[in-house]
Write an enzyme that holds these catalytic residues in place. Structure first.
Site, PDB file in Angstrom:
ATOM      1  N   LYS A   1      17.963  14.880  -1.939  1.00 23.16           N
ATOM      2  CA  LYS A   1      17.486  13.522  -1.873  1.00 23.16           C
ATOM      3  C   LYS A   1      18.578  12.543  -2.830  1.00 23.16           C
ATOM      4  O   LYS A   1      18.978  12.862  -3.687  1.00 23.16           O
ATOM      5  CB  LYS A   1      16.061  13.208  -2.418  1.00 23.16           C
ATOM      6  CG  LYS A   1      15.233  13.640  -1.778  1.00 23.16           C
ATOM      7  CD  LYS A   1      13.800  13.342  -2.189  1.00 23.16           C
ATOM      8  CE  LYS A   1      12.667  13.877  -1.397  1.00 23.16           C
ATOM      9  NZ  LYS A   1      11.266  13.655  -1.838  1.00 23.16           N
TER      10      LYS A   1
ATOM     11  N   GLY B   1      14.944   7.557   3.987  1.00 24.01           N
ATOM     12  CA  GLY B   1      15.583   8.842   4.534  1.00 24.01           C
ATOM     13  C   GLY B   1      16.960   9.030   4.642  1.00 24.01           C
ATOM     14  O   GLY B   1      17.511  10.257   5.174  1.00 24.01           O
TER      15      GLY B   1
ATOM     16  N   LYS C   1      11.799  21.135  -4.422  1.00 23.25           N
ATOM     17  CA  LYS C   1      11.346  21.961  -3.662  1.00 23.25           C
ATOM     18  C   LYS C   1      10.718  21.731  -2.368  1.00 23.25           C
ATOM     19  O   LYS C   1      10.017  20.428  -2.423  1.00 23.25           O
ATOM     20  CB  LYS C   1      10.153  22.983  -4.448  1.00 23.25           C
ATOM     21  CG  LYS C   1       9.728  23.960  -3.386  1.00 23.25           C
ATOM     22  CD  LYS C   1      10.421  25.330  -3.884  1.00 23.25           C
ATOM     23  CE  LYS C   1       9.465  26.318  -2.730  1.00 23.25           C
ATOM     24  NZ  LYS C   1      10.608  27.475  -2.729  1.00 23.25           N
TER      25      LYS C   1
ATOM     26  N   HIS D   1       1.573  11.949   3.169  1.00 19.93           N
ATOM     27  CA  HIS D   1       2.176  10.873   2.508  1.00 19.93           C
ATOM     28  C   HIS D   1       1.093   9.960   2.068  1.00 19.93           C
ATOM     29  O   HIS D   1       0.546   9.333   2.951  1.00 19.93           O
ATOM     30  CB  HIS D   1       3.271  10.212   3.225  1.00 19.93           C
ATOM     31  CG  HIS D   1       3.879   9.011   2.605  1.00 19.93           C
ATOM     32  ND1 HIS D   1       5.062   8.607   2.526  1.00 19.93           N
ATOM     33  CD2 HIS D   1       3.172   8.124   1.763  1.00 19.93           C
ATOM     34  CE1 HIS D   1       5.247   7.714   1.908  1.00 19.93           C
ATOM     35  NE2 HIS D   1       3.886   7.003   1.343  1.00 19.93           N
TER      36      HIS D   1
ATOM     37  N   LYS E   1       7.089   3.791   8.536  1.00 18.89           N
ATOM     38  CA  LYS E   1       5.524   3.850   8.820  1.00 18.89           C
ATOM     39  C   LYS E   1       5.250   3.118  10.105  1.00 18.89           C
ATOM     40  O   LYS E   1       5.886   2.072  10.375  1.00 18.89           O
ATOM     41  CB  LYS E   1       4.758   3.598   7.699  1.00 18.89           C
ATOM     42  CG  LYS E   1       4.930   4.076   6.345  1.00 18.89           C
ATOM     43  CD  LYS E   1       4.565   3.463   4.987  1.00 18.89           C
ATOM     44  CE  LYS E   1       4.942   4.271   3.890  1.00 18.89           C
ATOM     45  NZ  LYS E   1       4.841   3.399   2.605  1.00 18.89           N
TER      46      LYS E   1
ATOM     47  N   GLU F   1       3.476   6.700  -4.835  1.00 17.35           N
ATOM     48  CA  GLU F   1       3.551   7.604  -3.527  1.00 17.35           C
ATOM     49  C   GLU F   1       3.399   8.974  -3.907  1.00 17.35           C
ATOM     50  O   GLU F   1       4.136   9.473  -4.942  1.00 17.35           O
ATOM     51  CB  GLU F   1       4.854   7.192  -2.936  1.00 17.35           C
ATOM     52  CG  GLU F   1       5.284   6.215  -2.317  1.00 17.35           C
ATOM     53  CD  GLU F   1       6.159   5.913  -1.446  1.00 17.35           C
ATOM     54  OE1 GLU F   1       6.630   4.918  -0.922  1.00 17.35           O
ATOM     55  OE2 GLU F   1       7.047   6.972  -1.209  1.00 17.35           O
TER      56      GLU F   1
ATOM     57  N   ASN G   1       6.636   2.387  -5.860  1.00 21.04           N
ATOM     58  CA  ASN G   1       7.029   1.372  -5.429  1.00 21.04           C
ATOM     59  C   ASN G   1       6.639  -0.007  -6.223  1.00 21.04           C
ATOM     60  O   ASN G   1       5.579   0.117  -6.566  1.00 21.04           O
ATOM     61  CB  ASN G   1       6.688   1.097  -4.096  1.00 21.04           C
ATOM     62  CG  ASN G   1       7.122   2.111  -3.160  1.00 21.04           C
ATOM     63  OD1 ASN G   1       8.356   2.564  -3.245  1.00 21.04           O
ATOM     64  ND2 ASN G   1       6.595   2.677  -2.194  1.00 21.04           N
TER      65      ASN G   1
ATOM     66  N   ARG H   1       6.558  -3.156  -5.885  1.00 22.28           N
ATOM     67  CA  ARG H   1       6.320  -4.262  -5.158  1.00 22.28           C
ATOM     68  C   ARG H   1       4.885  -4.349  -4.176  1.00 22.28           C
ATOM     69  O   ARG H   1       4.236  -3.490  -4.478  1.00 22.28           O
ATOM     70  CB  ARG H   1       7.474  -4.737  -4.049  1.00 22.28           C
ATOM     71  CG  ARG H   1       7.547  -3.387  -3.186  1.00 22.28           C
ATOM     72  CD  ARG H   1       8.184  -3.574  -1.916  1.00 22.28           C
ATOM     73  NE  ARG H   1       7.683  -2.579  -0.995  1.00 22.28           N
ATOM     74  CZ  ARG H   1       8.371  -1.132  -0.738  1.00 22.28           C
ATOM     75  NH1 ARG H   1       9.298  -0.818  -1.876  1.00 22.28           N
ATOM     76  NH2 ARG H   1       7.635  -0.392  -0.232  1.00 22.28           N
TER      77      ARG H   1
END
Ligand code: MV4
Length: 499
Positions: free
Chosen positions: A160, A167, A203, A210, A239, A277, A292, A294
């Site tokens: 990431k 993404g 991992k 999610h 989403k 999240e 997040n 916000r």
């Protein structure tokens, strides 16, 4: 609370949403707009508006100096950033404070910490309330070092980007032999997208849910959660549907992850609204993913189930007031679902710009529409393709699903293609209906198919004709043919939608 002048540094549906809360509280809503948004509703509905530049957002909504200039010209006391644009730029929060204005959001420090994904992980690890997916503790740019770390974690691993989001710069690596290649690709993608190639490893959780927890805290040490949202229906990291409660997690898991989120927020000293999240695996193990800092697109789902206005609460705590409720006041009531309606070709998944020649929204009990559309509105090419959010509430999940179907069928948008047919098909997908779905739903258990038109779709044709009649007198089915050809009902048969 004393009336203030509040500049909404955003556009579209969220600008309207924030301005609505301002009005209700007796504050004065102010707007900024780009040249492409001159005729947008958020300008018309404000008590003062200032042009911040050209259509492309880097020359307008992302231009910190322009937005601050607007705030000064409009004599604003505070700035609400909405979501996207400058909402998670620590530099902006800092500049707002430096200009002597109130930023309706957390501190610049909190934004900076959570914006750096590795720093966020380190912070959460130190607190110890929420488990982390096993992974690297630092950002990596050396491929050999990264390879060593990957072998220690064990495959499959996920690469990431540190600067992360959407993404991009993300790769799943299933085995040692693929690693170096995919590492290089992730690195260069992150370099291009964020100007920072550094990545970290985790991992890989194979079939995750999610799930995110809504939190809000004031500057008096009070912090509460407003339960979770299940956001596993995603297409290319966008989403599409969000719902609350999650149909997957057990009451015990819910209690654990919501309470852990609140403890973390309290320990950080976080103030204002935020979202934690998490990834939840098939055994209900949950892991912190990111925070997040916000208000989120999907906040209406939480507002329905808890009966609280999150934007009003944000404004209250930003001006130093206490939260208007305590944890014990918050109960999860019924079931809410949000459908993001986007101007896009549902087959090709490509955004559509153009003129909305007709629009008609659903209504009735348990139906909420957040949108800036009107008949004749030109969708600019510069911004997000989301043009409306339809949120429904039901006493239970099945009622919400049926209400969602009915409301989607009652939605008319002519002139541009939308993803409404995708939503209707999702609402007929067995895995979705049962509530047994993960982030793998779209692509594995759901494939959108372009449905054949049903020519005798009279009811929808009549509605479309009425909506498209413009100044002309509406004469029943006179414009039926044209309307049917324009509408999305050409793409999804009525029978199919009703099934
Ligand atoms: C993951 C994961 C599995 N394991 N991390 C995608 C968006 C970004 N914020 C994080 N994402 C994921 N991270 C680990 N360690 C799977 C995803 C993921 C995903 C997450 C949420 C919703 C949809 C997704 C689709 C593909 C991958």
């Amino acid at each position: 609370m004393k009336p203030r002048r509040i500049l909404v540094a955003n556009r579209g549906e969220i600008a309207l949403r924030v301005m609505r809360a301002c009005r209700e509280m007796g504050h004065t809503p102010l707007a900024v707009y780009s040249k492409a948004d001159r005729y947008s509703l958020h300008v018309a509905k404000s008590d003062g508006a200032y042009c911040v530049g050209e259509g492309p957002s880097i020359h307008s909504y992302l231009d910190i100096d322009s937005v601050l200039k607007a705030a000064k010209a409009l004599k604003a006391d505070a700035i609400h950033p909405g979501y996207g644009f400058l909402s998670e730029k620590a530099e902006f929060a800092k500049a707002v404070a430096k200009a002597g204005l109130v930023f309706v959001g957390p501190s610049a420090e909190a934004i900076a910490t959570m914006g750096d994904k590795v720093m966020a992980r380190q912070t959460m690890a130190k607190l110890g309330h929420l488990p982390l997916v096993p992974g690297t503790k630092e950002g990596l740019s050396d491929e050999n070092e990264a390879f060593k770390a990957a072998k220690e974690i064990g495959f499959p691993v996920m690469i990431k980007a540190l600067a992360g989001g959407g993404g991009r710069g993300m790769r799943v690596v299933n085995s040692e032999s693929e690693f170096i290649n995919l590492f290089r690709r992730a690195f260069s993608e992150a370099q291009k997208a964020f100007g920072d190639g550094r990545v970290y490893l985790e991992k890989y959780v194979t079939s995750p849910h999610h799930i995110e927890v809504q939190v809000i805290a004031d500057s008096h040490g009070n912090a509460v959660h407003l339960f979770e949202r299940e956001c596993s229906v995603q297409r290319r990291h966008q989403k599409i549907i969000e719902e609350s409660p999650s149909p997957f997690i057990s009451p015990d898991t819910r209690k654990k992850l919501c309470e852990a989120a609140v403890r973390a927020v309290k320990d950080i000293g976080y103030v204002n609204a935020g979202t934690i999240e998490m990834l939840v695996d098939e055994n209900q193990n949950f892991y912190f993913m990111e925070m997040n800092t916000r208000l989120q697109v999907e906040h209406p789902v939480t507002e329905w189930t808890t009966g609280r206005d999150l934007v009003k609460e944000q404004l209250r705590v930003a001006f130093g007031e206490k939260l208007s409720f305590a944890q014990d006041d918050i109960k999860q009531n019924g079931h809410a679902m949000e459908f993001r309606i986007c101007a896009e070709d549902p087959e090709k998944f490509l955004p559509q710009a153009g003129k909305v020649t007709g629009v008609s929204f659903p209504g009735g009990i348990g139906v909420r529409v957040d949108s800036h559309l009107y008949r004749g509105y030109e969708i600019p090419v510069f911004y997000d393709s989301m043009i409306a959010k339809l949120t429904v509430w039901g006493r239970d999940r099945m009622e919400a699903i049926n209400r969602g179907k009915a409301a989607l069928m009652d939605t008319v948008m002519n002139g541009v293609k939308t993803n409404i047919p995708v939503h209707l098909q999702l609402l007929n997908n067995p895995k979705f209906v049962i509530g047994n779905y993960t982030t793998r739903l779209i692509g594995e258990d759901f494939h959108y198919v372009d449905a054949k038109p049903t020519p005798e779709d009279l009811r929808m044709a009549l509605i479309s004709a009425a909506v498209c009649a413009y100044g002309r007198e509406y004469k029943g089915g006179d414009r039926r043919k044209e309307a049917t050809e324009n509408s999305f009902w050409k793409q999804v048969g009525r029978e199919e939608a009703l099934r």
